[in-house]
Design a protein around this motif. Structure first.
Motif, mmCIF file in Angstrom:
data_model
loop_
_atom_site.group_PDB
_atom_site.id
_atom_site.type_symbol
_atom_site.label_atom_id
_atom_site.label_comp_id
_atom_site.label_asym_id
_atom_site.label_seq_id
_atom_site.Cartn_x
_atom_site.Cartn_y
_atom_site.Cartn_z
ATOM 1 N N THR A 278 0.832 -1.205 0.000
ATOM 2 C CA THR A 278 0.000 0.000 0.000
ATOM 3 C C THR A 278 0.868 1.257 0.000
ATOM 4 O O THR A 278 0.547 2.243 -0.666
ATOM 5 C CB THR A 278 -0.933 -0.004 1.217
ATOM 6 O OG1 THR A 278 -0.163 -0.233 2.412
ATOM 7 C CG2 THR A 278 -1.977 -1.107 1.090
ATOM 8 N N TRP A 279 1.961 1.208 0.762
ATOM 9 C CA TRP A 279 2.888 2.341 0.767
ATOM 10 C C TRP A 279 3.531 2.501 -0.601
ATOM 11 O O TRP A 279 3.746 3.624 -1.067
ATOM 12 C CB TRP A 279 3.969 2.142 1.829
ATOM 13 C CG TRP A 279 3.508 2.357 3.242
ATOM 14 C CD1 TRP A 279 2.268 2.094 3.755
ATOM 15 C CD2 TRP A 279 4.290 2.857 4.325
ATOM 16 N NE1 TRP A 279 2.225 2.392 5.091
ATOM 17 C CE2 TRP A 279 3.450 2.862 5.471
ATOM 18 C CE3 TRP A 279 5.606 3.285 4.453
ATOM 19 C CZ2 TRP A 279 3.904 3.294 6.715
ATOM 20 C CZ3 TRP A 279 6.067 3.708 5.694
ATOM 21 C CH2 TRP A 279 5.219 3.718 6.813
ATOM 22 N N ALA A 280 3.853 1.383 -1.232
ATOM 23 C CA ALA A 280 4.482 1.446 -2.555
ATOM 24 C C ALA A 280 3.534 2.042 -3.588
ATOM 25 O O ALA A 280 3.940 2.858 -4.426
ATOM 26 C CB ALA A 280 4.929 0.052 -2.988
ATOM 27 N N VAL A 281 2.264 1.642 -3.545
ATOM 28 C CA VAL A 281 1.286 2.185 -4.483
ATOM 29 C C VAL A 281 1.116 3.684 -4.262
ATOM 30 O O VAL A 281 1.096 4.479 -5.214
ATOM 31 C CB VAL A 281 -0.060 1.452 -4.338
ATOM 32 C CG1 VAL A 281 -1.148 2.159 -5.136
ATOM 33 C CG2 VAL A 281 0.076 0.007 -4.806
ATOM 34 N N GLY A 284 4.179 5.433 -5.530
ATOM 35 C CA GLY A 284 4.166 5.497 -6.991
ATOM 36 C C GLY A 284 3.239 6.583 -7.498
ATOM 37 O O GLY A 284 3.570 7.301 -8.461
ATOM 38 N N ALA A 285 2.092 6.724 -6.862
ATOM 39 C CA ALA A 285 1.149 7.772 -7.263
ATOM 40 C C ALA A 285 1.752 9.158 -7.045
ATOM 41 O O ALA A 285 1.594 10.060 -7.885
ATOM 42 C CB ALA A 285 -0.152 7.625 -6.479
ATOM 43 N N VAL A 286 2.451 9.342 -5.927
ATOM 44 C CA VAL A 286 3.090 10.631 -5.654
ATOM 45 C C VAL A 286 4.184 10.916 -6.682
ATOM 46 O O VAL A 286 4.313 12.040 -7.187
ATOM 47 C CB VAL A 286 3.679 10.656 -4.228
ATOM 48 C CG1 VAL A 286 4.535 11.902 -4.012
ATOM 49 C CG2 VAL A 286 2.561 10.607 -3.196
ATOM 50 N N VAL A 287 4.973 9.883 -7.026
ATOM 51 C CA VAL A 287 6.049 10.058 -8.009
ATOM 52 C C VAL A 287 5.476 10.474 -9.358
ATOM 53 O O VAL A 287 5.995 11.394 -10.018
ATOM 54 C CB VAL A 287 6.880 8.765 -8.139
ATOM 55 C CG1 VAL A 287 7.830 8.853 -9.335
ATOM 56 C CG2 VAL A 287 7.665 8.511 -6.853
ATOM 57 N N VAL A 288 4.406 9.818 -9.790
ATOM 58 C CA VAL A 288 3.791 10.161 -11.073
ATOM 59 C C VAL A 288 3.233 11.584 -11.035
ATOM 60 O O VAL A 288 3.418 12.367 -11.973
ATOM 61 C CB VAL A 288 2.687 9.155 -11.427
ATOM 62 C CG1 VAL A 288 1.893 9.626 -12.644
ATOM 63 C CG2 VAL A 288 3.290 7.780 -11.695
ATOM 64 N N ALA A 289 2.554 11.925 -9.941
ATOM 65 C CA ALA A 289 1.953 13.260 -9.844
ATOM 66 C C ALA A 289 3.014 14.354 -9.822
ATOM 67 O O ALA A 289 2.892 15.382 -10.496
ATOM 68 C CB ALA A 289 1.071 13.343 -8.598
ATOM 69 N N THR A 290 4.086 14.144 -9.052
ATOM 70 C CA THR A 290 5.110 15.184 -8.929
ATOM 71 C C THR A 290 5.971 15.295 -10.178
ATOM 72 O O THR A 290 6.665 16.308 -10.358
ATOM 73 C CB THR A 290 6.009 14.914 -7.712
ATOM 74 O OG1 THR A 290 6.574 13.587 -7.811
ATOM 75 C CG2 THR A 290 5.212 15.009 -6.430
ATOM 76 N N ALA A 291 5.958 14.269 -11.034
ATOM 77 C CA ALA A 291 6.723 14.347 -12.282
ATOM 78 C C ALA A 291 6.213 15.455 -13.195
ATOM 79 O O ALA A 291 6.928 15.903 -14.092
ATOM 80 C CB ALA A 291 6.678 13.006 -13.008
ATOM 81 N N PHE A 292 4.999 15.900 -12.973
ATOM 82 C CA PHE A 292 4.419 16.964 -13.793
ATOM 83 C C PHE A 292 4.747 18.356 -13.242
ATOM 84 O O PHE A 292 4.344 19.354 -13.832
ATOM 85 C CB PHE A 292 2.906 16.788 -13.893
ATOM 86 C CG PHE A 292 2.503 15.612 -14.740
ATOM 87 C CD1 PHE A 292 2.153 15.782 -16.072
ATOM 88 C CD2 PHE A 292 2.488 14.333 -14.206
ATOM 89 C CE1 PHE A 292 1.792 14.703 -16.852
ATOM 90 C CE2 PHE A 292 2.125 13.243 -14.984
ATOM 91 C CZ PHE A 292 1.783 13.424 -16.309
ATOM 92 N N LEU A 307 10.011 3.875 -3.049
ATOM 93 C CA LEU A 307 9.621 3.002 -4.151
ATOM 94 C C LEU A 307 10.821 2.217 -4.666
ATOM 95 O O LEU A 307 10.708 1.025 -4.972
ATOM 96 C CB LEU A 307 9.000 3.837 -5.268
ATOM 97 C CG LEU A 307 8.275 3.091 -6.384
ATOM 98 C CD1 LEU A 307 7.112 2.286 -5.825
ATOM 99 C CD2 LEU A 307 7.786 4.077 -7.436
ATOM 100 N N CYS A 308 11.982 2.856 -4.755
ATOM 101 C CA CYS A 308 13.188 2.158 -5.205
ATOM 102 C C CYS A 308 13.563 1.033 -4.240
ATOM 103 O O CYS A 308 13.861 -0.092 -4.662
ATOM 104 C CB CYS A 308 14.346 3.144 -5.329
ATOM 105 S SG CYS A 308 14.209 4.314 -6.697
ATOM 106 N N LEU A 309 13.559 1.327 -2.942
ATOM 107 C CA LEU A 309 13.951 0.328 -1.956
ATOM 108 C C LEU A 309 12.911 -0.790 -1.851
ATOM 109 O O LEU A 309 13.268 -1.955 -1.627
ATOM 110 C CB LEU A 309 14.162 0.995 -0.597
ATOM 111 C CG LEU A 309 15.291 2.027 -0.563
ATOM 112 C CD1 LEU A 309 15.380 2.675 0.816
ATOM 113 C CD2 LEU A 309 16.625 1.400 -0.938
ATOM 114 N N TYR A 310 11.645 -0.446 -2.000
ATOM 115 C CA TYR A 310 10.602 -1.480 -2.022
ATOM 116 C C TYR A 310 10.832 -2.429 -3.199
ATOM 117 O O TYR A 310 10.699 -3.652 -3.067
ATOM 118 C CB TYR A 310 9.232 -0.820 -2.127
ATOM 119 C CG TYR A 310 8.079 -1.804 -2.208
ATOM 120 C CD1 TYR A 310 7.463 -2.271 -1.055
ATOM 121 C CD2 TYR A 310 7.608 -2.256 -3.441
ATOM 122 C CE1 TYR A 310 6.416 -3.172 -1.119
ATOM 123 C CE2 TYR A 310 6.553 -3.153 -3.516
ATOM 124 C CZ TYR A 310 5.960 -3.611 -2.358
ATOM 125 O OH TYR A 310 4.916 -4.518 -2.431
#
Length: 405
Positions: A278-281, A284-292, A307-310
Motif C-alpha cells: 500500500t505504501w508502494a502504491v 508510486g502515485a506521488v512520483v507520477v503526480a510530482t513528475a508533472f 519506491l526504489c527500496l521497495y
C-alpha cells in the motif's frame, strides 16, 4: 477496583477488561495475528543473497542508454510529465548507491578501507573509459568525418591527450575532442560522465556523517541531513535564494545528495521501515503526480526513494550475475551512440538504432568488467590498506560480499 478473577478464569468465563463475547474474541485474535505476523521491515525483507539490486542497476543504466540514444540520434527522449525518464533513472542510481555504500561503510567499519573500495569501484573503469574514448572512439569518429584519425590525438586546443589528463580527476573540464561533432551539433564525447563527480562527493558526505557517530546518532544525523539538504534545495529552487557553494556544489549536488542520503537513511532505518504494498502504491502515485511539476524532487523525493527500496526486495528478478555491467553500460553508451550517429546508423530507424547502440555498449561494458573493473575489485582486501578510523556502529543488515560492492 481490583478483579476477583485471574486472567485464566476470566478467559474461561468469557469476561475480561477488554470486554466479552464476539468483540473480545475479535480483539484477541487480532492481537495474536499481529504478534504471529508482525509488519515486515526492510531489514527483514532484504536478503543480501537474493535481491534485485543488480538487475535494477542494469535496468536503470538501460533506461539512461535508451533515452540518450533517442536524444542523440533523433532529438527527443521519453519523459513523464515534464521530467525526463533518464533523470528519474539517474536519481534511482543514487538512491541505490546510497543504500549500498552505507552498508559497505558500516560493514567495513573503517573509513580508509571504505574509501579504498569506493576508489576501486569508480576510478579504474572511469580512467579506462577516458582512454578508450581518446585512443579508439575519437579517432574512429574523425575517420567517419573524413579527417585524419591521428590528428585528434594532438591537434587543436582540445586534443585527445588533454581530454584524458584534465578529466582524470572526475570533474569533466573538457567535454569534446578536436571539434568532433554529430550532424545535430553534439560535441560532448561522453555526456554521462558528469554525474560521477557528484557520486564521489556523496561517498565523502556519507562517510563524514556516519564516521563520527554511534548508531543512534547516525540515525539522527542522517534524518537531519536529509531535512537540511531538502531545505537548501527548496531555497534555491523555489524561493530562489542564491547559494554560494564551492565549485561544482550547485543545485545538481543538492539534487543528488538528497536522493543519495535518502537511500542511506533507508539502510540505517531498515529495521523500522515497513515494506508494504500500500505504501508502494501510494509512493508510486506521488512520483507520477510530482513528475508533472517543475521539480519533482522537492515534494516526491522521499516517496521515490521508498519506491526504489521497495522494488529491491519485492521485484521477482533476484538474479545477481557474476559480471556487473551496469557501470560499463552507463559510461560507454554515449560515446558508442556518438560514433554510430556519425556512421549513419540512425538510418536504421529509432528502435533498431537503440537496440544496436545498447548491444555494442554492453559488449564494451563486458570487456570493461573482465579487463578492468573485475581485476581492480580483487584488490579490495589488500593488506596494506589498514583501518584509519573505525565507524562506531552495528550493521543492521547482514551483508556478505557482492560483486561490485
Amino acid at each position: 477496583m481490583a478483579s476477583d478473577t485471574t486472567p485464566r478464569e476470566a478467559a474461561v468465563s468469557g469476561t475480561t477488561a477488554e470486554g466479552s463475547g464476539p468483540a473480545r474474541k475479535q480483539r484477541v485474535l487480532g492481537r495474536r495475528a499481529r504478534t504471529a505476523h508482525p509488519p515486515q521491515t526492510l531489514a527483514g525483507a532484504f536478503d543480501p543473497r537474493r535481491n534485485s539490486l543488480a538487475m535494477m542497476r542494469v535496468g536503470l543504466a538501460g533506461v539512461v542508454a535508451v533515452a540518450h540514444a533517442l536524444s542523440t540520434g533523433f532529438g527527443w527522449q521519453p519523459s513523464l510529465g515534464g521530467t525526463d525518464l533518464s533523470a528519474l533513472a539517474v536519481d534511482g542510481f543514487f538512491v541505490l548507491s546510497g543504500f549500498l555504500v552505507t552498508r559497505s561503510l558500516l560493514r567495513l567499519r573503517s573509513v580508509r578501507r571504505y574509501a579504498w573500495h569506493r576508489l576501486l569501484r569508480l576510478l579504474p573503469g572511469f580512467w579506462a573509459c577516458l582512454l578508450v574514448i581518446a585512443l579508439v572512439l575519437a579517432p574512429l569518429a574523425a575517420l567517419l568525418e573524413g579527417r585524419d584519425p591521428g590528428a585528434v590525438l594532438t591537434a587543436g586546443e582540445d586534443p585527445a591527450w588533454r581530454y584524458v589528463l584534465v578529466n582524470a580527476g572526475l570533474v569533466i573540464a573538457q567535454h569534446g575532442i578536436a571539434d568532433l561533432a554529430t550532424p545535430a551539433g553534439e560535441t560532448a564525447l561522453d555526456g554521462s560522465l558528469w554525474t560521477l563527480q557528484y557520486e564521489a562527493a556523496c561517498y565523502g558526505a556519507v562517510a563524514v556523517l556516519l564516521a563520527v557517530a554511534g548508531l543512534r546518532a547516525q540515525r539522527r544525523v542522517l534524518a537531519v541531513a536529509c531535512v537540511v539538504v531538502w531545505a537548501a534545495l527548496l531555497l534555491e529552487s523555489v524561493v530562489h535564494i542564491p547559494l554560494e557553494p564551492p565549485a561544482f556544489a550547485n543545485d545538481q549536488l543538492l539534487r543528488f545528495l538528497l536522493v543519495f542520503l535518502l537511500g542511506a537513511a533507508g539502510h540505517v532505518f531498515a529495521d523500522r521501515l515497513p515494506v508494504r504494498w500500500t505504501w508502494a502504491v501510494a509512493s508510486g502515485a506521488v512520483v507520477v503526480a510530482t513528475a508533472f511539476l517543475p521539480d519533482h524532487r522537492l515534494p516526491g523525493a522521499a516517496c521515490f526513494a521508498y519506491l526504489c527500496l521497495y522494488t529491491v526486495v519485492r521485484l521477482p528478478w533476484r538474479w545477481t550475475p557474476s559480471w556487473d555491467l551496469s557501470y560499463g553500460l552507463y559510461v560507454y553508451h554515449w560515446p558508442v551512440q556518438f560514433v554510430l550517429v556519425l556512421a549513419g546508423a540512425t538510418g536504421l530507424g529509432e528502435w533498431p538504432f537503440v537496440v544496436l547502440s545498447v548491444a555494442v555498449s554492453l559488449c564494451l561494458a563486458a570487456l570493461s568488467w573482465v579487463l578492468v573493473e573485475g581485476p581492480a575489485l580483487r584488490l579490495k582486501d589488500a593488506r596494506w590498506v589498514g583501518s584509519a578510523r573505525p565507524v562506531r556502529s552495528r550493521e543492521p543488515l547482514t551483508t556478505p560480499g557482492r560483486p561490485g560492492a
